[in-house]
Design a protein around this motif. Structure first.
Motif, short mmCIF file in Angstrom:
data_model
loop_
_atom_site.label_atom_id
_atom_site.label_comp_id
_atom_site.label_asym_id
_atom_site.label_seq_id
_atom_site.Cartn_x
_atom_site.Cartn_y
_atom_site.Cartn_z
N LYS A 167 61.19 -73.71 38.72
CA LYS A 167 61.96 -74.69 37.98
C LYS A 167 61.49 -74.68 36.53
CE LYS A 167 63.34 -79.56 37.77
NZ LYS A 167 63.22 -80.90 38.41
N VAL A 168 62.34 -74.19 35.64
CA VAL A 168 62.01 -74.09 34.22
C VAL A 168 63.00 -75.00 33.49
CG1 VAL A 168 61.73 -72.56 32.24
CG2 VAL A 168 61.26 -71.71 34.55
N ASP A 169 62.57 -76.23 33.18
CA ASP A 169 63.51 -77.22 32.64
C ASP A 169 63.19 -77.63 31.22
OD1 ASP A 169 61.23 -78.68 33.13
OD2 ASP A 169 62.18 -80.18 34.42
N ASN A 170 62.30 -76.92 30.54
CA ASN A 170 62.04 -77.22 29.14
C ASN A 170 61.52 -75.97 28.44
OD1 ASN A 170 58.92 -77.31 28.99
ND2 ASN A 170 59.39 -78.66 30.73
N GLN A 171 61.53 -76.01 27.12
CA GLN A 171 61.20 -74.83 26.32
C GLN A 171 59.74 -74.41 26.50
OE1 GLN A 171 63.44 -73.15 24.86
NE2 GLN A 171 62.23 -71.64 23.72
N LEU A 172 58.86 -75.36 26.68
CA LEU A 172 57.44 -75.03 26.83
C LEU A 172 57.20 -74.27 28.12
CD1 LEU A 172 54.56 -75.16 25.84
CD2 LEU A 172 54.37 -77.45 26.81
N TRP A 173 57.80 -74.73 29.20
CA TRP A 173 57.67 -74.02 30.48
C TRP A 173 58.24 -72.60 30.35
CZ3 TRP A 173 55.55 -78.22 30.23
CH2 TRP A 173 55.18 -79.04 31.27
N TYR A 174 59.33 -72.51 29.63
CA TYR A 174 59.98 -71.22 29.40
C TYR A 174 59.03 -70.24 28.72
CZ TYR A 174 63.71 -68.11 27.55
OH TYR A 174 64.51 -67.04 27.23
N ARG A 175 58.37 -70.72 27.66
CA ARG A 175 57.43 -69.85 26.94
C ARG A 175 56.25 -69.49 27.84
NH1 ARG A 175 59.50 -66.87 23.93
NH2 ARG A 175 57.43 -66.00 24.22
N LEU A 176 55.74 -70.46 28.58
CA LEU A 176 54.60 -70.19 29.47
C LEU A 176 54.97 -69.14 30.51
CD1 LEU A 176 53.22 -73.80 30.06
CD2 LEU A 176 52.05 -71.95 28.85
N MET A 177 56.16 -69.27 31.09
CA MET A 177 56.59 -68.32 32.11
C MET A 177 56.72 -66.92 31.54
SD MET A 177 59.35 -66.54 33.54
CE MET A 177 60.84 -67.31 32.89
N LEU A 178 57.34 -66.81 30.37
CA LEU A 178 57.55 -65.49 29.79
C LEU A 178 56.24 -64.86 29.29
CD1 LEU A 178 60.88 -65.96 27.80
CD2 LEU A 178 60.56 -64.76 29.96
N ASP A 179 55.31 -65.69 28.85
CA ASP A 179 54.04 -65.16 28.34
C ASP A 179 53.07 -64.79 29.46
OD1 ASP A 179 54.96 -65.50 25.79
OD2 ASP A 179 53.92 -67.40 25.44
N SER A 180 53.39 -65.21 30.68
CA SER A 180 52.53 -64.89 31.82
C SER A 180 52.92 -63.54 32.41
CB SER A 180 52.67 -65.98 32.90
OG SER A 180 53.93 -65.87 33.55
N GLU A 181 52.23 -63.15 33.46
CA GLU A 181 52.56 -61.91 34.16
C GLU A 181 53.51 -62.18 35.33
OE1 GLU A 181 51.61 -58.91 33.14
OE2 GLU A 181 50.68 -59.92 31.43
N HIS A 182 54.18 -63.32 35.28
CA HIS A 182 55.06 -63.76 36.36
C HIS A 182 56.25 -62.81 36.50
CE1 HIS A 182 57.88 -66.30 38.62
NE2 HIS A 182 56.86 -67.07 38.93
N GLY A 183 56.46 -62.28 37.70
CA GLY A 183 57.59 -61.41 37.96
C GLY A 183 58.88 -62.20 38.09
N THR A 184 60.00 -61.51 37.94
CA THR A 184 61.31 -62.14 38.05
C THR A 184 62.24 -61.24 38.87
OG1 THR A 184 62.28 -61.09 36.10
CG2 THR A 184 61.01 -63.12 35.73
N LEU A 185 63.47 -61.68 39.04
CA LEU A 185 64.46 -60.85 39.72
C LEU A 185 64.64 -59.51 39.02
CD1 LEU A 185 67.41 -63.18 40.80
CD2 LEU A 185 66.06 -61.69 42.27
N VAL A 186 64.45 -59.50 37.71
CA VAL A 186 64.55 -58.23 36.98
C VAL A 186 63.55 -57.23 37.55
CG1 VAL A 186 64.35 -57.13 34.72
CG2 VAL A 186 65.32 -59.44 34.91
N ASP A 187 62.33 -57.69 37.79
CA ASP A 187 61.30 -56.81 38.36
C ASP A 187 61.63 -56.44 39.81
OD1 ASP A 187 59.36 -56.96 36.06
OD2 ASP A 187 59.47 -59.08 36.58
N ASP A 188 62.14 -57.42 40.58
CA ASP A 188 62.50 -57.12 41.97
C ASP A 188 63.54 -56.00 42.03
OD1 ASP A 188 60.80 -59.17 42.80
OD2 ASP A 188 62.41 -60.66 42.91
N PHE A 189 64.55 -56.10 41.17
CA PHE A 189 65.60 -55.08 41.20
C PHE A 189 65.12 -53.75 40.64
CE2 PHE A 189 68.55 -58.65 41.92
CZ PHE A 189 69.35 -58.09 42.90
#
Length: 529
Positions: A283-305
């Motif tokens: 759940k990414v509901d604000n800009q700060l969480w967004y930056r934290l998620m993108l700056d981390s090594e967190h994978g996404t559907l892009v990586d899954d595909f």
């Protein structure tokens, strides 16, 4: 005595007026006790440094609180939530850019400057009154009255802060706003640390999706397509017949459909947070969480595909500047506005019509190899003018010059937005256009090897939808899953999706699954057995 009454009354109005707008309750918020405490106190003090310092500190405090309260009004009308000074200050630039897109750069600058100058002028006048060389002598009637005001207001503020409200129409807005923002800051800071720790300690590992290994997966977001569009009769009378027509057209070509709901993390705007929630599984509901998620090594559907063997691409016609977030997601290719070879006119904020975006994507970007694409449609973004027709002959679209005939069609945004009944009508027709274009596009791309997911990014702003019932207040957005292979749709129907283009009516008591579940569903339903 006039100086006392005018100063206190003006300060009172400055403090309560934003609350009238925010809560639509004039009668319940008539008095701001702080104005009737501090203004007479300043006027009772003898001329000197203390009086000047107190007056300046008071004026600056009122200015800050007023900006917070006006921010709260704007944030609620746009996003359906309260202003959070920890998170929302950076959005000021985005608000200005939205004004530029809707009314033009020069009018936006003029409006901003006039509002700023008006606020400054008002506070300069008040500062001059409060720092006047003349004081109110306590031995005369004006001074005695000021003393009574100070004493009574101090007592009533103390009682108010202890939960005893003797005057129902009175509040302490400065204290309440300051306490609320401090609470927001401390809670958000703690939540930020918790979210960052979760990203680090409990990452969602990248997994292949063998059930989609040879498929095209097209995740297509429709701007401002929320539950109200289908559940509120002001909009559903336009949208539902169009969905029924799409269902007949697709069914006639043996294309299968299933529809349901997901809960967006946001309302009114910030579409990229919905994209991030769907891609990340968080759940990414604000800009700060967004930056934290993108700056981390967190994978996404892009990586899954990518792990599955797909080529990954983002089609983002609203992006007109550098987009480092796209690189952070790791897309193989990013196609922003300037990369889509559009030669037609921009249509107010909208850089290009959705039909052009989807046609160009089909002709130039998809190819034959398995691909995962995130496509963000924008024709249903405010100001919702002009309204375009869907062109039956897609071969006419070419480089987009065919849309020149609609460049100056319809009302100008500043004229349209003077009548909210017309604004709501244009909103419904804009969303209908975007959804119909996506549905008609599915006739061209939906085959046995394609899974097309069309979903809203968020509900429209409360300024448009209202906030009075479940259809208006919910964060739910429609989701349509389309493919010519019934097996690809089976997992969605098993999860409660309804066959066809109409999702089941929202149940006020039913919980809607959050959009972050999309990644998890795809991994569970098409991942490793």
């Amino acid at each position: 005595m006039g100086r006392l009454w005018v100063s206190a009354l003006v300060m009172n109005i400055i403090l309560v007026a934003p609350l009238w707008w925010r809560f639509e309750d004039v009668g319940g918020r008539l008095i701001a006790w702080e104005a009737w405490l501090v203004v007479p106190l300043i006027l009772l003090l003898p001329r000197g440094g203390w009086r000047t310092c107190l007056a300046v500190a008071w004026i600056l405090s009122v200015l800050v609180i007023t900006l917070f309260n006006l921010g709260d009004v704007a944030t609620y009308l746009a996003f359906g939530r309260s202003f959070n000074s920890y998170l929302d200050v950076p959005l000021a630039r985005a608000v200005f850019e939205l004004m530029v897109g809707n009314i033009g750069f020069l009018p936006a600058v003029i409006v901003t400057l006039l509002a700023t100058l008006l606020l400054i002028a008002l506070f300069v006048i008040l500062a001059r009154i409060l720092t006047s060389p003349r004081r109110l002598p306590i031995t005369r009637l004006p001074g005695l009255l000021a003393g009574v005001m100070v004493t009574a207001s101090a007592v009533l503020i103390t009682l108010e802060l202890n939960g005893q409200r003797l005057v129902e129409s009175a509040r302490v807005p400065m204290v309440n706003t300051a306490m609320f923002q401090w609470q927001q800051i401390t809670q958000t800071h703690a939540a930020r640390k918790a979210f960052a720790a979760t990203l680090e300690d409990a990452p969602i590992e990248v997994e292949p999706l063998p059930g989609l290994a040879d498929k095209r997966v097209l995740l297509t977001f429709v701007e401002s397509y929320g539950a109200a569009a289908l559940e509120d009769s002001r909009y559903s009378d336009v949208l539902l017949p169009m969905l029924d027509n799409l269902e007949q057209r697709l069914g006639g070509q043996d294309i299968q459909m299933a529809s349901g709901w997901l809960e967006s993390p946001i309302r009114g705007g910030q579409s990229w947070l919905a994209h991030a929630s769907a891609l990340s599984g968080r759940k990414v509901d604000n800009q700060l969480w967004y930056r934290l998620m993108l700056d981390s090594e967190h994978g996404t559907l892009v990586d899954d595909f990518k792990t599955t063997g797909h080529r990954t691409l983002a089609v983002m016609p609203a992006i007109t500047r550098a987009w480092p977030e796209g690189r952070a997601y790791g897309f193989d290719a990013i196609h922003a506005a300037r990369d889509l070879d559009y030669a037609g006119p921009p249509l107010n904020w909208v850089t290009m019509p959705d039909q052009y975006t989807l046609d160009y994507t089909t002709r130039e970007l998809l190819g034959d190899a398995p691909v995962f694409a995130q496509i963000a449609l924008i024709s249903s973004h405010a100001p919702w003018t002009p309204i375009l027709p869907v062109l039956d002959d897609w071969s006419q679209i070419g480089d987009g010059r065919v849309f020149e005939r609609w460049e100056n069609a319809g009302q100008a945004p500043d004229a349209l937005w003077q009548d909210f009944a017309q604004v709501r009508d244009h909103y419904a027709r804009s969303v209908a256009y975007a959804v119909e274009v996506a549905g008609r596009w599915s006739e061209r791309v939906a085959d046995d090897n394609t899974l097309l997911i069309i979903l809203g990014d968020h509900q429209a702003a409360p300024l448009i939808t209202g906030d009075d019932n479940v259809a208006e207040a919910t964060f739910a957005v429609p989701v349509h899953v389309i493919s010519a292979d019934p097996a690809l749709l089976a997992p969605w129907i098993a999860r409660g999706f309804t066959p066809g283009m109409r999702p089941q009516a929202l149940d006020q008591d039913a919980e809607v699954t959050h959009m972050r579940a999309l990644r998890h569903w795809l991994r569970e339903d098409y991942g490793q057995p």
